[in-house]
Write an enzyme that holds these catalytic residues in place. Structure first.
Site, PDB file in Angstrom:
ATOM      1  N   CYS A 382      -3.286  -3.023  -8.700  1.00 44.90           N
ATOM      2  CA  CYS A 382      -4.824  -3.615  -8.541  1.00 44.90           C
ATOM      3  C   CYS A 382      -5.401  -3.588 -10.199  1.00 44.90           C
ATOM      4  CB  CYS A 382      -5.483  -2.653  -7.503  1.00 44.90           C
ATOM      5  SG  CYS A 382      -6.861  -3.541  -7.019  1.00 44.90           S
ATOM      6  N   HIS A 508      -2.061  -2.681  -3.423  1.00 45.67           N
ATOM      7  CA  HIS A 508      -1.757  -1.494  -3.509  1.00 45.67           C
ATOM      8  C   HIS A 508      -0.429  -1.057  -2.750  1.00 45.67           C
ATOM      9  CE1 HIS A 508      -5.407  -0.023  -5.184  1.00 45.67           C
ATOM     10  NE2 HIS A 508      -6.100  -1.165  -4.749  1.00 45.67           N
ATOM     11  N   GLU A 510       1.150   1.516  -3.043  1.00 47.71           N
ATOM     12  CA  GLU A 510       1.293   2.827  -2.701  1.00 47.71           C
ATOM     13  C   GLU A 510       1.137   3.403  -1.490  1.00 47.71           C
ATOM     14  OE1 GLU A 510      -0.840   1.416  -4.917  1.00 47.71           O
ATOM     15  OE2 GLU A 510      -2.904   2.435  -4.639  1.00 47.71           O
TER      16      GLU A 510
HETATM   17  N1  GLN Z   1     -12.437  -2.922  -9.547  1.00 48.34           N
HETATM   18  C1  GLN Z   1     -11.313  -4.046  -9.505  1.00 48.34           C
HETATM   19  C2  GLN Z   1     -11.716  -4.905  -8.353  1.00 48.34           C
HETATM   20  O1  GLN Z   1     -12.695  -4.531  -7.564  1.00 48.34           O
HETATM   21  C3  GLN Z   1     -10.037  -3.207  -9.075  1.00 48.34           C
HETATM   22  C4  GLN Z   1     -10.039  -2.436  -7.685  1.00 48.34           C
HETATM   23  C5  GLN Z   1      -9.159  -1.574  -7.480  1.00 48.34           C
HETATM   24  O2  GLN Z   1      -8.323  -1.255  -8.439  1.00 48.34           O
HETATM   25  N2  GLN Z   1      -8.633  -1.040  -6.256  1.00 48.34           N
HETATM   26  O3  GLN Z   1     -11.198  -5.829  -8.177  1.00 48.34           O
END
Ligand code: GLN
Length: 539
Positions: A382, A508, A510
């Site tokens: 992410c 994600h 994970e």
């Molecule tokens: N801050 C970034 C976004 O909002 C990544 C978010 C995250 O890593 N869950 O896109």
């Protein structure tokens, strides 16, 4: 007909009630029963999505896009199920519903009160989960510690619910702590006795006690607990600290916890099939080779903030006979390339997890640069993808000022920008791109080979994305966009194929790794570590 198991905690918080709930769920599933697990959190936030990971640990995201408590991650991993918004209930969400009904006029004429309106809504949530899953068992875990003011409506709702469902259709399991006094060499039962007295004063007599302890509990101590807490002797279980949380179901099975729960619920016991779980635990115990993966994030003082990432690394490690040690790296410490090199010189791989805000970003970029330039296996998650793209843009594609508008609103080179659909979104609660979305993989790419298929579904939680205006130059300079949304508009995976493993994803992974089925992207990372080690040994 669904039977109910209510899990409460006593004496202190962080007892591992979630692991006990997940373990009992596992043991019942291993007997062929269907199980749903629901978490009730007494705080007023509607969901944990707006809380700092320092407060709450990781926010776990379900397929349907709910931002939930990290215990749902344990439930999914232990019972190998996919959970839903209804599996996490907070006081905030209960009050929100009741107040909305009041405004609509649904209670016209009535004074709206904790009892019966709030407690009825809590009971309705139990019914909703029952209806959604039609499980043989609904396990409901109540967050917090018995005696907390804020969990009272939940306990009262359970008391009412148990009466309404009839005797023999539910049990109460109280997880409590037996502190060990080093000086006198004794385990103390008094705090647990008091906790059960308080629970009883709310009208709930627990049928089962699970005693958390550092050392084994003697027969006498179990009998004392049974006597003072008014519980049958066979219903007092020991739950010792374990090296791995995955050992807990087996430790409880040895004491026949599920068999006894079934007896209390007037159901026949069945022979459990725990072969594959036993194999998993044997593997955990017998794996000798160790590797170290650096996890460079912002909340590294609190391991719970990245719990699913750490578990995913362990799952993938086991596949390649490695015990994975995590080197926690505060990304702010990677101040320049020299320090970064030193900090990463003793690790086998680098993971940059998700996150928000500008703090620590430059350090993350340094770490990724080091990984790319020295062929250190790297996985970005992410925010990790966004940093991977910024690093590549700055240091390879010549876009020296590349940035994300999240970190510099006025950047002239926004290689990462707010998604179009986010531009008019107001407010922070539940407004990100959340939950499971399909992604199409590029033929022959590293990611496609790792997954072994063309289309995948993964869970998201973000507002920002790779800016399409910069895709062309990044690709020309060798960055491969190997996963895209089906309409081709959102870059979901990027990779740098010249390295053994330099892959980052906007989702994600994970959240979908399981102890018995490691995630392809984590497996890819660890496999690259293994191949590098084999190569080195040959030299
Ligand atoms: N801050 C970034 C976004 O909002 C990544 C978010 C995250 O890593 N869950 O896109």
């Amino acid at each position: 007909m669904t039977k109910y198991i209510f899990i409460t905690g006593g004496v202190v918080s962080s007892l591992g009630k979630g692991i006990v709930a997940a373990s009992l769920g596992k043991l019942l599933r291993a007997r062929g029963y269907s199980v749903a697990i629901q978490k009730f959190d007494p705080y007023i936030n509607v969901d944990p999505g707006t809380m700092s990971p320092f407060q709450h640990g990781e926010v776990f995201v379900t397929d349907d896009g709910a931002e939930t408590d990290l215990d749902l991650g344990h439930y999914e991993r232990f019972t190998n199920t996919s959970l839903h918004q209804i599996n996490n209930v907070t006081s905030g969400s209960v009050y929100q519903t009741v107040i909305a009904k009041e405004r609509k006029g649904e209670y016209l004429g009535a004074t709206v009160q904790v009892i019966p309106h709030i407690t009825n809504e809590i009971k309705a949530r139990l019914q909703m989960a029952t209806k959604h899953f039609s499980p043989d068992f609904l396990i409901a875990e109540i967050g917090g510690t018995i005696g907390d003011i804020e969990s009272l409506p939940f306990i009262e709702a359970i008391r009412q619910f148990r009466l309404e469902e009839g005797i023999g259709n539910s049990i109460s399991v109280h997880v409590t702590l037996l502190p060990y006094l080093q000086t006198s060499g004794e385990l103390k039962t008094k705090p647990s006795q008091h906790s059960v007295y308080v629970l009883r004063s709310y009208g709930i007599q627990p049928e089962i006690l699970v005693c958390r302890t550092q050392i084994p509990i003697s027969k006498q101590e179990k009998e004392k607990m049974a006597l003072f807490c008014s519980v049958q002797k066979e219903c007092v279980f020991e739950c010792k600290d374990m090296k791995s949380i995955y050992e807990v179901p087996l430790a409880l099975e040895e004491q026949n916890m599920a068999g006894i729960a079934l007896k209390l619920l007037n159901l026949k016991d069945k022979k459990p099939n725990l072969t594959s779980w036993e194999n998993l635990v044997n593997k955990i115990k017998n794996t000798k080779n160790e590797i170290t993966v650096a996890l460079a994030g912002k909340y590294t003082e609190l391991n719970d903030a990245y719990i699913s990432v750490v578990e995913s690394l362990k799952h993938a490690g086991l596949e390649y006979d490695y015990k994975v040690n995590v080197k926690w790296l505060a990304s702010e410490d990677c101040k320049n390339m020299e320090i970064t090199k030193e900090l990463l010189s003793d690790v086998d791989a680098l993971v940059i997890p998700g996150g928000f805000g500008v703090r620590g970003i430059e350090g993350k970029l340094n770490a990724i640069r080091y990984a790319r330039e020295s062929n250190l296996p790297f996985l970005g998650l992410c925010l990790g993808l966004q940093c991977c793209v910024i690093e590549y843009a700055r240091n390879v594609a010549g876009l020296v000022n590349a940035n994300s508008t999240e970190f510099d609103e006025h950047t002239k080179t926004p290689v990462i920008d707010l998604m179009t659909e986010q531009k008019n979104v107001a407010g922070y609660g539940g407004t990100m791109r959340l939950g499971s979305y399909p992604c199409i993989l590029k033929d022959g790419s590293v990611a496609q080979k790792a997954y072994g298929k063309k289309q995948i579904e993964e869970r998201h939680r973000h507002r920002y994305e790779v800016n399409n205006e910069y895709k062309k130059i990044l690709q020309e300079k060798g960055l491969v966009i190997s996963g895209c949304s089906p309409d081709g508009l959102l870059a979901e995976i990027v990779e740098y194929p010249k390295n053994d493993w330099h892959v980052a994803c906007q989702f994600h992974p994970e959240f979908k790794s399981r102890p018995e089925e490691a995630h392809p992207l984590f497996k890819g990372l660890i496999k690259a570590v293994k191949n590098q080690k084999l190569r080195k040994n040959k030299q």
